[in-house]
Design an enzyme around this catalytic site. Structure first.
Site, PDB file in Angstrom:
ATOM      1  CB  CYS A 279      47.716  51.924   4.270  1.00 27.86           C
ATOM      2  SG  CYS A 279      49.163  52.695   3.645  1.00 27.86           S
TER       3      CYS A 279
ATOM      4  CB  CYS B 261      42.084  53.234   4.343  1.00 24.90           C
ATOM      5  SG  CYS B 261      41.322  51.851   2.937  1.00 24.90           S
TER       6      CYS B 261
ATOM      7  CB  CYS C   7      38.760  52.167   0.100  1.00 23.07           C
ATOM      8  SG  CYS C   7      39.456  51.053  -1.370  1.00 23.07           S
TER       9      CYS C   7
END
Length: 155
Positions: free
Chosen positions: A16, A90, A94
């Site tokens: 996150c 996120c 990522c």
């Protein structure tokens, strides 16, 4: 399961933004419910200085101690070393590697919320971790952290 690491244990990375709430609670649940049969990592794209105190308190209520946990920065190496990457808000931060299993868990962000508001998030994460264990073929630890009062069913 695809792409397992060199060990015989599957590995999961929870990501996150701040690695201070959702991903820390998910890692705590997976460590407790997985009974050491899953390698657990968590990280954030912009890690906070400390874990959210309301998340620490909510997890302590179910017997999971996050007081020693600390937010960690997301690295490409952590993603590459994981079989499953679970993202939690996120966005595009990522890194994506072909062949990895990705899941995106749409969960409310506990940042700035009190423990009363964090408990339902904690309980939803527990249910998702149990589903994840099932998908990995890992039987959850029977006596690990039962909830005292289950959350009401979602409609």
């Amino acid at each position: 399961m695809t792409g397992q690491a060199a060990t015989d244990r599957p590995s999961v990375l929870f990501v996150c933004v701040h690695n201070a709430g959702r991903s820390q609670m998910a890692a705590g649940w997976l460590e407790a419910l997985g009974g050491g049969r899953v390698e657990v990592r968590s990280a954030g794209s912009a890690p906070a200085d400390t874990v959210n105190p309301a998340a620490v308190e909510a997890m302590a209520e179910v017997g999971i101690d996050l007081t020693a946990a600390s937010p960690k920065v997301l690295t490409s190496e952590a993603v590459q070393a994981s079989d499953v990457v679970v993202t939690m808000g996120c966005g595009d931060a990522c890194p994506f590697f072909p062949g990895k299993r990705y899941e995106d868990w749409a969960l409310e962000d506990p940042a700035g919320k009190g423990v009363d508001s964090v408990r339902p998030i904690r309980d939803e994460i527990r249910a998702r971790v149990l589903d994840l264990l099932d998908s990995l073929g890992v039987e959850p630890v029977a006596d690990a952290t039962p909830l005292e009062e289950p959350s009401p069913p979602r409609e």
